[in-house]
Motif scaffolding. Structure first.
Motif, PDB file in Angstrom:
ATOM      1  N   GLY A 153       0.817  -1.218   0.000  1.00 62.66           N
ATOM      2  CA  GLY A 153       0.000   0.000   0.000  1.00 62.66           C
ATOM      3  C   GLY A 153       0.846   1.261   0.000  1.00 62.66           C
ATOM      4  O   GLY A 153       0.552   2.232  -0.706  1.00 62.66           O
ATOM      5  N   GLU A 154       1.908   1.263   0.808  1.00 59.77           N
ATOM      6  CA  GLU A 154       2.808   2.421   0.809  1.00 59.77           C
ATOM      7  C   GLU A 154       3.549   2.558  -0.518  1.00 59.77           C
ATOM      8  O   GLU A 154       3.797   3.681  -0.980  1.00 59.77           O
ATOM      9  CB  GLU A 154       3.791   2.288   1.967  1.00 59.77           C
ATOM     10  N   ALA A 155       3.915   1.431  -1.124  1.00 60.51           N
ATOM     11  CA  ALA A 155       4.583   1.501  -2.423  1.00 60.51           C
ATOM     12  C   ALA A 155       3.647   2.048  -3.490  1.00 60.51           C
ATOM     13  O   ALA A 155       4.076   2.794  -4.391  1.00 60.51           O
ATOM     14  CB  ALA A 155       5.086   0.109  -2.826  1.00 60.51           C
ATOM     15  N   TRP A 156       2.370   1.709  -3.403  1.00 63.74           N
ATOM     16  CA  TRP A 156       1.397   2.270  -4.352  1.00 63.74           C
ATOM     17  C   TRP A 156       1.274   3.774  -4.164  1.00 63.74           C
ATOM     18  O   TRP A 156       1.160   4.528  -5.146  1.00 63.74           O
ATOM     19  CB  TRP A 156       0.055   1.577  -4.154  1.00 63.74           C
ATOM     20  N   GLU A 157       1.266   4.212  -2.928  1.00 58.32           N
ATOM     21  CA  GLU A 157       1.216   5.661  -2.672  1.00 58.32           C
ATOM     22  C   GLU A 157       2.439   6.360  -3.244  1.00 58.32           C
ATOM     23  O   GLU A 157       2.338   7.467  -3.794  1.00 58.32           O
ATOM     24  CB  GLU A 157       1.132   5.903  -1.162  1.00 58.32           C
ATOM     25  N   ALA A 158       3.598   5.711  -3.129  1.00 57.68           N
ATOM     26  CA  ALA A 158       4.816   6.323  -3.670  1.00 57.68           C
ATOM     27  C   ALA A 158       4.739   6.446  -5.182  1.00 57.68           C
ATOM     28  O   ALA A 158       5.223   7.433  -5.756  1.00 57.68           O
ATOM     29  CB  ALA A 158       6.034   5.493  -3.259  1.00 57.68           C
ATOM     30  N   ASP A 159       4.146   5.461  -5.861  1.00 57.34           N
ATOM     31  CA  ASP A 159       3.993   5.552  -7.308  1.00 57.34           C
ATOM     32  C   ASP A 159       3.069   6.690  -7.700  1.00 57.34           C
ATOM     33  O   ASP A 159       3.299   7.380  -8.696  1.00 57.34           O
ATOM     34  CB  ASP A 159       3.444   4.229  -7.863  1.00 57.34           C
ATOM     35  N   LEU A 160       2.012   6.901  -6.958  1.00 53.76           N
ATOM     36  CA  LEU A 160       1.086   7.984  -7.288  1.00 53.76           C
ATOM     37  C   LEU A 160       1.708   9.353  -7.064  1.00 53.76           C
ATOM     38  O   LEU A 160       1.403  10.301  -7.794  1.00 53.76           O
ATOM     39  CB  LEU A 160      -0.189   7.848  -6.450  1.00 53.76           C
ATOM     40  N   ASP A 161       2.572   9.460  -6.053  1.00 56.07           N
ATOM     41  CA  ASP A 161       3.199  10.747  -5.764  1.00 56.07           C
ATOM     42  C   ASP A 161       4.328  11.067  -6.736  1.00 56.07           C
ATOM     43  O   ASP A 161       4.594  12.244  -7.005  1.00 56.07           O
ATOM     44  CB  ASP A 161       3.742  10.766  -4.333  1.00 56.07           C
ATOM     45  N   ALA A 162       5.000  10.034  -7.241  1.00 53.15           N
ATOM     46  CA  ALA A 162       6.127  10.252  -8.156  1.00 53.15           C
ATOM     47  C   ALA A 162       5.594  10.396  -9.570  1.00 53.15           C
ATOM     48  O   ALA A 162       4.832   9.559 -10.064  1.00 53.15           O
ATOM     49  CB  ALA A 162       7.111   9.083  -8.084  1.00 53.15           C
ATOM     50  N   ASP A 163       5.997  11.490 -10.245  1.00 53.42           N
ATOM     51  CA  ASP A 163       5.565  11.712 -11.627  1.00 53.42           C
ATOM     52  C   ASP A 163       6.271  10.775 -12.585  1.00 53.42           C
ATOM     53  O   ASP A 163       5.673  10.223 -13.503  1.00 53.42           O
ATOM     54  CB  ASP A 163       5.820  13.169 -12.031  1.00 53.42           C
ATOM     55  N   VAL A 164       7.568  10.607 -12.406  1.00 51.49           N
ATOM     56  CA  VAL A 164       8.374   9.776 -13.294  1.00 51.49           C
ATOM     57  C   VAL A 164       9.106   8.747 -12.449  1.00 51.49           C
ATOM     58  O   VAL A 164       9.683   9.070 -11.405  1.00 51.49           O
ATOM     59  CB  VAL A 164       9.381  10.615 -14.111  1.00 51.49           C
ATOM     60  N   GLU A 165       9.079   7.498 -12.913  1.00 48.85           N
ATOM     61  CA  GLU A 165       9.772   6.440 -12.182  1.00 48.85           C
ATOM     62  C   GLU A 165      11.269   6.554 -12.395  1.00 48.85           C
ATOM     63  O   GLU A 165      11.744   6.551 -13.528  1.00 48.85           O
ATOM     64  CB  GLU A 165       9.273   5.076 -12.655  1.00 48.85           C
ATOM     65  N   SER A 166      12.009   6.639 -11.295  1.00 45.65           N
ATOM     66  CA  SER A 166      13.457   6.744 -11.363  1.00 45.65           C
ATOM     67  C   SER A 166      14.088   5.431 -10.936  1.00 45.65           C
ATOM     68  O   SER A 166      13.424   4.512 -10.466  1.00 45.65           O
ATOM     69  CB  SER A 166      13.944   7.894 -10.467  1.00 45.65           C
ATOM     70  N   GLU A 167      15.407   5.346 -11.084  1.00 49.89           N
ATOM     71  CA  GLU A 167      16.110   4.121 -10.752  1.00 49.89           C
ATOM     72  C   GLU A 167      16.079   3.839  -9.245  1.00 49.89           C
ATOM     73  O   GLU A 167      15.951   2.703  -8.823  1.00 49.89           O
ATOM     74  CB  GLU A 167      17.563   4.219 -11.244  1.00 49.89           C
ATOM     75  N   ASP A 168      16.221   4.891  -8.437  1.00 46.54           N
ATOM     76  CA  ASP A 168      16.237   4.696  -6.992  1.00 46.54           C
ATOM     77  C   ASP A 168      14.847   4.704  -6.378  1.00 46.54           C
ATOM     78  O   ASP A 168      14.702   4.578  -5.168  1.00 46.54           O
ATOM     79  CB  ASP A 168      17.096   5.776  -6.330  1.00 46.54           C
ATOM     80  N   HIS A 169      13.812   4.842  -7.202  1.00 45.04           N
ATOM     81  CA  HIS A 169      12.442   4.866  -6.697  1.00 45.04           C
ATOM     82  C   HIS A 169      11.926   3.435  -6.574  1.00 45.04           C
ATOM     83  O   HIS A 169      11.877   2.686  -7.548  1.00 45.04           O
ATOM     84  CB  HIS A 169      11.551   5.674  -7.639  1.00 45.04           C
ATOM     85  N   SER A 170      11.541   3.049  -5.368  1.00 45.27           N
ATOM     86  CA  SER A 170      11.060   1.687  -5.109  1.00 45.27           C
ATOM     87  C   SER A 170       9.557   1.754  -4.879  1.00 45.27           C
ATOM     88  O   SER A 170       9.085   1.921  -3.748  1.00 45.27           O
ATOM     89  CB  SER A 170      11.780   1.086  -3.891  1.00 45.27           C
TER      90      SER A 170
END
Length: 549
Positions: free
Chosen positions: A350-367
C-alpha cells in the motif's frame, strides 16, 4: 363476413391525451444507470458488455482484428424476475483504450455532475498479459479521479460528497450473506456499523463504485510448462505444477486486492462460462442501486426506515477458486489478504502504491509498487523492434565549408577543366564567376573568328564609300577579290584575335577592342548612307539651281 364487422368504429377514449402523457411520464420515471467499461483492446470488454445487457455476443465482436469505435454504446431494459415491470434502463459505454482521443469523449456523454450517482466503473484486466495489471490499474484509476472532479463546481462537490458517503455507508454495513438467505431481504444491516479497516477507502474521494474484472482467468493454468512458449500467459513461470507458479498467481491476487481495498473496489475473475458472468452482472446491478446514506437524525426523532436495494447480491465471497474469484467491496481486509499466502505485507504494498502515485516519473532509486510488481511478474510481452541508431547529419553549410578547401586544391574536380585551355595557368575556383578561360571553348572561338572576318569586310566597304568616285570602284573590286581569295579561311583581324596580341593584350582587352570597332563601323556606315541619299538628288539637277522659268 359482413356480420362479423361492427356497425360503427370504436370511439376513441375521452382521455386520449392524458393516457399518452401518462405513458410518457412513466417511461421517463424509469431510472437510468450506466456502466463504463475501461481496459485495453482485446481484453474481453465486448463479452462483458453482452453479459451485462444479456445479449448474445456478435460474431463481429469475436474477431480480434476488428476496429473498435471511439466510444462504444449499447443499452437494455432491466426487468424483474417475473419479466413484467421495467426496473431500470442500463447503458454500457465501452472505451477501447486510454488514448486521450477516446477518454476525452466520455465527459460529453457522461458529465459527472449528472451521471456520477448512477455510474459504475468496470476496469478490465487480461490474464493473458498479467505484467500489465498494475500499469493499467494506475492509468485508469487516475483517470477516474480526474473525471469525477469535473469542473470543480459547487454543485459537483455536493454530489461527490453524497456519493462518497453512500459508498462508505455500504462498506460499513456490509454483511456476508448466509446460505439460507431470503431473496427478499437485503444484505445491508442498518443497526451494525463496522469501522473501516486500515487501508480501506483511502482514495476514491468521489465514491465511484469500481469493479476490477480479470478476464480469461481460465487461461491461468493453460498451455505449456512455460508461459513464454504459449500465447496465453506469464512468461518464464512454471504453470500447472504448484509451487512457484501458484505462489506468484496468489501474489498477483494479493496485490490486486490490496489496491482494490484502497479504493473501496471489488475484484472478480471471469471466464467464458455464463455462470461467472452472471454473478458479475448481479453484483454490478447491486452496486448501481445502493441506496443513499441516511441523513443524520435530529435529537428525539425516530430513525427512518432503511431503503431497500431491489437487486440483492446473494453470492458468497470466493477468494480460493482461481478461475472464479469473487471479492465484494466491504468484505476484504489486510488480515484476510495476508491469510492467502504467508510473507505478503499488505501495508508495504500500500505504501509503495502511494509512492507511485506521488512520483511523476519512475526513477532508478524509486522503489514503488510498479517496480516491485516487475520482480514478481516479469514482462514477457512482445517487444517492438529496436530503432536504428540516430544519425545526426552535419549542417549543409558546415559540410560544404569542410570540403571546399580540399576540393579547391584538386583541379581535376572542376567539371569545366575539360573545356579549359591547357596553356592557361590561371587558377579557377569550383564555385564562382566564369574566368577568362571559359571563353576558350572551341565553338566560341570559331564563332568569334567568323564574326571578325565578316565585320572586317563590312568596315572595308564602309571606308571605300567615303573616297572619291574614281577610286571607289577599283577599291571595291580589290576588296572583293581579296575576300574571294580568302574564302573558307577568314582573315585574322590585327586588333582582335583568339590568341594574345603581340602587344601583350589580354583576351578581355581584345574583345573590348573588337566590340568597340563594331560600334565605330556602324557609325561610319550610317554617315555614308546619308551621303548616298543626298548625292543623287544633287547630281540630278544639271543647273545646280531650281529652274523657275
Amino acid at each position: 363476413m359482413e356480420g362479423s364487422r361492427p356497425a360503427t368504429p370504436e370511439a376513441p377514449p375521452e382521455n386520449l391525451w392524458s393516457s399518452i402523457l401518462d405513458s410518457v411520464s412513466s417511461s421517463r420515471s424509469i431510472p437510468s444507470k450506466q456502466v463504463l467499461l475501461l481496459g485495453p483492446s482485446s481484453s474481453g470488454k465486448s463479452v462483458l458488455a453482452s453479459a451485462l445487457l444479456q445479449k448474445p455476443v456478435s460474431e463481429e465482436s469475436k474477431d480480434e482484428t476488428r476496429s473498435d469505435f471511439a466510444l462504444g454504446y449499447d443499452w437494455a431494459d432491466i426487468r424483474d424476475d417475473g419479466d413484467e415491470d421495467t426496473l431500470a434502463r442500463l447503458s454500457v459505454y465501452t472505451v477501447p483504450s486510454d488514448a486521450i482521443a477516446h477518454t476525452s469523449l466520455i465527459p460529453h456523454f457522461l458529465p459527472p455532475r449528472v451521471s456520477l450517482p448512477h455510474t459504475l466503473v468496470m476496469i478490465v484486466l487480461d490474464w493473458t498479459r498479467p505484467w500489465t495489471f498494475l500499469d493499467n490499474l494506475q492509468t485508469w484509476l487516475k483517470w477516474v479521479e480526474i473525471w469525477a472532479k469535473g469542473d470543480g463546481s459547487r454543485d459537483l462537490e455536493i454530489v461527490r460528497e453524497e456519493n462518497h458517503e453512500r459508498l462508505q455507508h455500504h462498506l460499513q454495513h456490509y454483511t456476508e450473506p448466509s446460505v439460507d438467505a431470503v431473496p427478499t431481504t437485503s444484505n445491508i444491516s442498518s443497526n451494525t456499523v463496522l469501522p473501516l479497516g486500515p487501508g480501506t477507502l483511502t482514495h476514491n474521494s468521489a465514491g465511484v463504485p469500481i469493479i476490477v474484472v480479470c478476464t480469461k482467468s481460465d487461461l491461468i493454468d493453460e498451455g505449456n510448462d512455460l508461459v513464454g512458449a504459449s500465447s496465453s500467459g506469464m512468461g518464464g513461470m512454471v504453470k500447472g505444477k504448484g509451487g512457484e507458479w501458484e505462489e506468484r498467481t496468489d501474489g498477483v491476487m494479493q496485490v490486486l486486492r490490496t489496491i482494490c481495498l484502497k479504493y473501496g473496489a471489488s475484484l472478480f475473475y471471469t471466464t467464458q462460462q455464463p455462470n461467472t458472468l452472471q454473478v458479475l452482472r448481479q453484483y454490478a446491478l447491486h452496486l448501481l442501486f445502493i441506496p443513499p446514506a441516511p441523513s443524520p437524525m435530529a435529537s428525539g426523532s425516530e430513525a427512518p426506515a432503511p431503503l431497500r436495494n431491489p437487486f440483492v447480491f446473494h453470492h458468497k465471497p470466493n477468494p480460493l477458486d482461481r478461475d472464479r474469484i469473487v471479492v465484494p467491496a466491504g468484505w476484504d481486509s489486510w488480515g484476510k489478504i495476508g491469510v492467502l499466502r504467508e510473507g505478503f505485507e499488505a501495508k508495504v504494498w500500500g505504501e509503495a502504491w502511494e509512492a507511485d502515485l506521488d512520483a511523476d516519473v519512475e526513477s532508478e532509486d524509486h522503489s514503488g509498487a510498479t517496480k516491485m510488481y516487475k520482480v514478481l511478474v516479469p514482462d514477457r510481452g512482445a517487444k517492438p523492434p529496436p530503432l536504428p541508431p540516430f544519425n545526426s547529419p552535419m549542417a549543409e553549410q558546415a559540410f560544404l565549408a569542410k570540403h571546399y578547401d580540399e576540393n579547391a586544391k584538386k583541379p581535376d574536380r572542376d567539371p569545366r577543366g575539360a573545356f579549359r585551355n591547357p596553356t592557361d595557368t590561371a587558377a579557377a575556383g569550383i564555385v564562382g564567376p566564369l574566368g577568362s578561360s571559359s571563353f576558350n571553348l572551341p565553338n566560341v572561338e570559331r564563332a568569334l573568328s567568323e564574326m571578325e572576318a565578316g565585320m572586317g569586310m563590312t568596315s572595308s566597304l564602309n571606308a571605300s564609300t567615303t573616297a572619291d568616285g574614281a577610286r571607289r570602284l577599283p577599291q571595291r573590286a580589290a576588296t572583293g577579290a581579296n575576300a574571294t581569295t580568302h574564302v573558307g579561311r577568314p582573315p585574322s583581324s590585327p586588333t582582335t584575335g583568339t590568341s594574345p596580341s603581340p602587344g601583350g593584350q589580354t583576351q578581355h582587352e581584345v574583345l573590348q577592342n573588337f566590340f568597340q570597332s563594331l560600334l565605330s563601323s556602324r557609325d561610319r556606315g550610317g554617315a555614308s548612307a546619308t551621303a548616298k541619299s543626298v548625292g543623287p538628288k544633287t547630281n540630278g539637277n544639271t543647273s545646280g539651281t531650281d529652274d523657275t522659268s
